[in-house]
Design an enzyme around this catalytic site. Structure first.
Site, short mmCIF file in Angstrom:
data_model
loop_
_atom_site.label_atom_id
_atom_site.label_comp_id
_atom_site.label_asym_id
_atom_site.label_seq_id
_atom_site.Cartn_x
_atom_site.Cartn_y
_atom_site.Cartn_z
N LYS A 287 29.06 -47.46 0.94
CA LYS A 287 28.43 -48.50 0.09
C LYS A 287 28.60 -48.12 -1.34
CE LYS A 287 24.22 -49.02 1.40
NZ LYS A 287 22.74 -48.80 1.38
N ARG B 298 41.46 -35.54 3.31
CA ARG B 298 40.98 -36.27 4.48
C ARG B 298 42.06 -36.23 5.82
NH1 ARG B 298 40.39 -41.45 6.74
NH2 ARG B 298 38.21 -41.52 7.92
N THR C 106 2.75 -14.21 -14.74
CA THR C 106 1.97 -13.50 -15.38
C THR C 106 2.07 -13.15 -16.82
OG1 THR C 106 2.77 -11.15 -14.70
CG2 THR C 106 1.18 -12.09 -13.40
N ASP D 120 3.55 -10.90 -5.38
CA ASP D 120 3.41 -9.51 -5.02
C ASP D 120 2.30 -9.16 -4.35
OD1 ASP D 120 1.71 -9.76 -7.26
OD2 ASP D 120 2.35 -8.37 -8.59
N GLU E 192 -10.37 -8.24 -12.79
CA GLU E 192 -8.86 -7.73 -13.43
C GLU E 192 -9.32 -7.18 -14.98
OE1 GLU E 192 -4.95 -9.90 -14.93
OE2 GLU E 192 -4.95 -9.17 -12.72
#
Length: 753
Positions: free
Chosen positions: A290, A352, A520, A548, A619
């Site tokens: 196409k 080809r 982070t 982790d 944390e």
């Protein structure tokens, strides 16, 4: 018609094969007696496109001339039935063949998926047809995806298959399809001595291989048309002379569609510059066609005064057009096979047909990557006349094929046998192979260090490499690649077979795509990073990537205290606080890959600021960064050091100094650690109330310092129904590396990840 200047090329169809045909005649008499003299062989010929019909039509005419021996059924499918490709089924009707069945099997789209869907559609429709026709044998030609569907259907329905043109080599996906059909086929008709040898090398039974030549050559070598000029004028115009025009036929290469479209564009540019009348045939229906048609229309080829663009030319007329052309250009098999019979110059573009046997009339332009190369080839080839070649046939293929068909014994077992070459028995074994260690390459990207390890199936770290984690993306990705390449090379020396690469990294990760979405703050320039592609391309190995905390949970599931448990939670305490949740034996990622961000559970509404932008998170209290922050405050106020402690001037104050001070009796340090442990404990209580796991595993360098405080908080704060849940310290030394390795090793043992 010019005579062949290389008569020795006919010898591949003579010599030993004369004896073969004498034996074939004897066998034919025996077979007819066994099958019953009145029993006709019911032959189904299935044709998919204009190209294969040119090879099958001579056989069909031959079968039709012997109605006492054969009954012919014609099945038409594929691009024959599509208007954009010329509705070429009409030429079958014009040849006076009754089409027994028309099957619309093409799914439009002209891309890879459409080809696959077309094969599937054919496989759905063919069984009904074959059940109705009940042929004794099906004749299938070549290497098209439609032909693969035909051969597959016939083989599975216990119908004998005769494959035309097996054993040849071209250079694209067609090779794979052609050889696949060979393995399904029971009988083989090949065109060249090399193809015959290839079939024998593929373990096909020599007695079922016929070297006949190409059926289309029967027509080519007998084609005499004194009025060829009327055909040339009809297709190219009244002012065109013999040998003063070009025939162009170029198809997409499905394994490299973008390049083949670019090459077609360059070909058209070169033909425009060459300024000769040119007949351009539309490409076949393969993926990419196409886009090639779009290129033609973009360049105005259909309206250009020097070009005639057509969807189809009847084979009889096409023969005359290529026989009297100044040159043929493109990548069609017709150029390297049939056109050699006339000595017409051919320019074969790209890969080809790279493996085909060719005559000296073919000039290959393998890297057709510039207009100048193609233009130069046109100047070299146009208007030349080469000796005629009979590499692919001597004009007598059809009589041989009909004899071969008559010799087929329908009483023989249907199951085909393969003729494997003898293999020297070797009972000895290589001790290195026996002891080879199945291993994974594990990568851990931490805030400070970058580590790579070779990890065995048993979770043993065979060798580990450590470097400082660079600050920039470029340096980091180059270092990862360098370390992995070195580790993979070392693995060979250590007799370890690397099965894949697992990567553990901080931040939010999309494990399905292998992309770090958000990192982070400890790892800079690490957002929207595709880790899978560069490593996979460099190492040629599968690559897995995850957060982790999740890797720590995977490590526990495979090697640690979570082994065999259905539900457990891992909390990793290090520079930050992370975690992973195993529920019903599987890791939980969440809808946006944000599950188990346990370090950001809020345990206080007015707590210290957290790196995530909130405050009061676990944390912010219990991570290594939080302890370092508090240690610096004490040190700045001269409240950290106690008797027996010292901090060198060139050493930064950190969490370990705070822990040391607490052990030596520093009350303020002890209070900070108790607060941190309490915050962590409250987070664990929330986890127990939310997830109700059967085990909580504390992992990381700070775990052993928090365990007792956490258990105290659970006794004081948790519901009685969860107070019996055990909380333990991980006994794994490198959970991030082991978890990264487990992603690889779990897959190799077919565990779903």
């Amino acid at each position: 018609m010019e005579t062949d200047m290389y008569p020795h090329r006919e010898s591949c169809f003579q010599g030993p094969h004369e004896l073969y045909f004498k034996n074939l005649s004897k066998r034919k008499k025996q077979v007819m007696e066994k099958n019953g003299n009145n029993r006709k062989l019911r032959v189904c010929v299935a044709t998919c496109n204009r190209a294969d019909y040119s090879k099958l039509a001579p056989i069909m005419f031959g079968i039709k001339t012997e109605p006492e021996f054969f009954e012919l059924d014609v099945v038409v499918l594929g691009s024959h039935l599509i208007d954009d490709y010329g509705n070429t089924y009409r030429m079958i009707e014009q040849d006076d063949f009754d089409i027994n069945t028309r099957l619309h099997t093409i799914v439009r789209g002209e891309d890879e998926a459409a080809m696959v869907e077309s094969v599937g559609l054919a496989l759905v429709k063919l069984p009904d047809v074959l059940n109705r026709l009940k042929p004794d044998i099906m004749i299938v030609h070549g290497d098209r995806f439609d032909a693969l569907a035909l051969a597959t259907s016939a083989a599975l329905m216990n119908i004998r298959i005769l494959h035309i043109e097996g054993g040849e080599v071209s250079g694209t996906i067609d090779d794979s399809i052609r050889h696949a059909i060979t393995k399904l086929a029971h009988y083989h008709v090949c065109c060249t001595r090399s193809a015959e040898q290839h079939l024998i090398s593929m373990c096909e039974d020599h007695d079922r291989i016929l070297l006949a030549g190409c059926p289309s050559y029967d027509k080519l070598l007998s084609a005499k048309n004194k009025d060829y000029m009327s055909i040339i004028r009809m297709w190219l115009g009244d002012d065109v002379k013999s040998k003063d025009y070009i025939v162009a036929l170029q198809h997409p290469v499905t394994t490299d569609i973008k390049h083949s479209i670019k090459m077609f564009e360059l070909t058209l540019d070169a033909l425009i510059s060459f300024n000769k009348r040119t007949l351009v045939l539309f490409p076949n229906i393969d993926a990419g066609s196409k886009e090639m048609v779009r290129v033609m229309r973009k360049k105005g080829i259909e309206h250009h005064p020097n070009f005639r663009a057509v969807k189809h030319v009847p084979f009889d007329q096409f023969i005359q057009l290529v026989a009297h052309a100044g040159c043929m250009i493109g990548n069609s098999s017709c150029g390297v096979r049939e056109v050699g019979a006339f000595g017409t110059p051919v320019i074969n573009l790209g890969t080809r047909q790279i493996g085909r046997e060719t005559g000296e009339n073919v000039l290959h332009v393998r890297d057709a990557d510039t207009q100048d190369k193609i233009l130069q080839a046109l100047h070299l080839q146009f208007g030349k006349q080469y000796p005629c070649s009979k590499i692919y046939g001597d004009g007598n293929a059809v009589p041989r094929i009909l004899k071969f068909l008559k010799s087929i014994d329908l009483q023989e077992p249907l199951q085909k046998k393969f003729c494997f070459p003898p293999v020297k028995e070797n009972i000895s074994q290589d001790i290195d192979h026996i002891l080879e260690t199945l291993s994974a390459l594990a990568v851990d990207l931490g805030g400070t260090n970058l580590r790579v390890a070779i990890v065995s199936m048993k979770g043993e770290i065979v060798k580990k490499y450590t470097q400082f984690n660079p600050k920039t993306y470029e340096e980091r990705i180059n270092l990862i690649l360098q370390m992995c390449v070195e580790a993979a090379a070392e693995a060979v020396k250590l007799n370890c077979r690397i099965l894949g690469v697992g990567i553990s990294t901080g931040g939010r990760v999309n494990p399905r795509e292998g992309i770090v979405l958000h990192s982070t703050k400890l790892i800079q320039e690490w957002n929207s990073v595709d880790l899978r592609t560069p490593l996979s391309d460099t190492l040629h190995l599968p690559v897995w990537v995850d957060n982790d905390g999740n890797c720590a949970a995977l490590a526990e599931r495979k090697f640690g205290q979570g082994k065999g448990l259905e539900n457990f939670v891992t909390l990793i305490t290090g520079t930050g606080i992370g975690g992973g949740i195993i529920h019903q034996h599987e890791l939980i990622h969440g809808s946006s890959f944000c599950a188990a961000e346990l370090g950001h559970l809020v345990v206080s509404l007015d707590g210290p600021d957290c790196s995530c932008g909130s405050h009061g998170c676990i944390e912010a209290y219990a991570s290594g960064m939080a302890l370092q922050r508090e240690a610096k405050k004490l040190h700045d106020e001269d409240l950290l050091l106690v008797e027996g402690m010292s901090v060198p001037k060139d050493e930064a104050v950190g969490a370990l100094h705070l822990i040391q001070a607490a052990k030596l009796g520093n009350a303020k340090a002890q209070s900070i650690l108790r607060t941190a442990g309490t915050a962590l404990g409250l987070g664990v209580v929330n986890i127990l109330h939310t997830m109700n796991p059967s085990l909580v595993i504390l992992s990381g360098v700070l775990a052993s310092h928090y365990i007792h405080i956490v258990k105290d908080v659970i006794r004081q704060q948790a519901l009685s129904s969860v107070q019996d849940v055990d909380v333990v310290v991980s006994d794994l030394v490198d959970p991030a590396l082991l978890g990264a390795a487990s992603m690889v090793l779990d897959y190799t043992t077919r565990r779903i990840y």
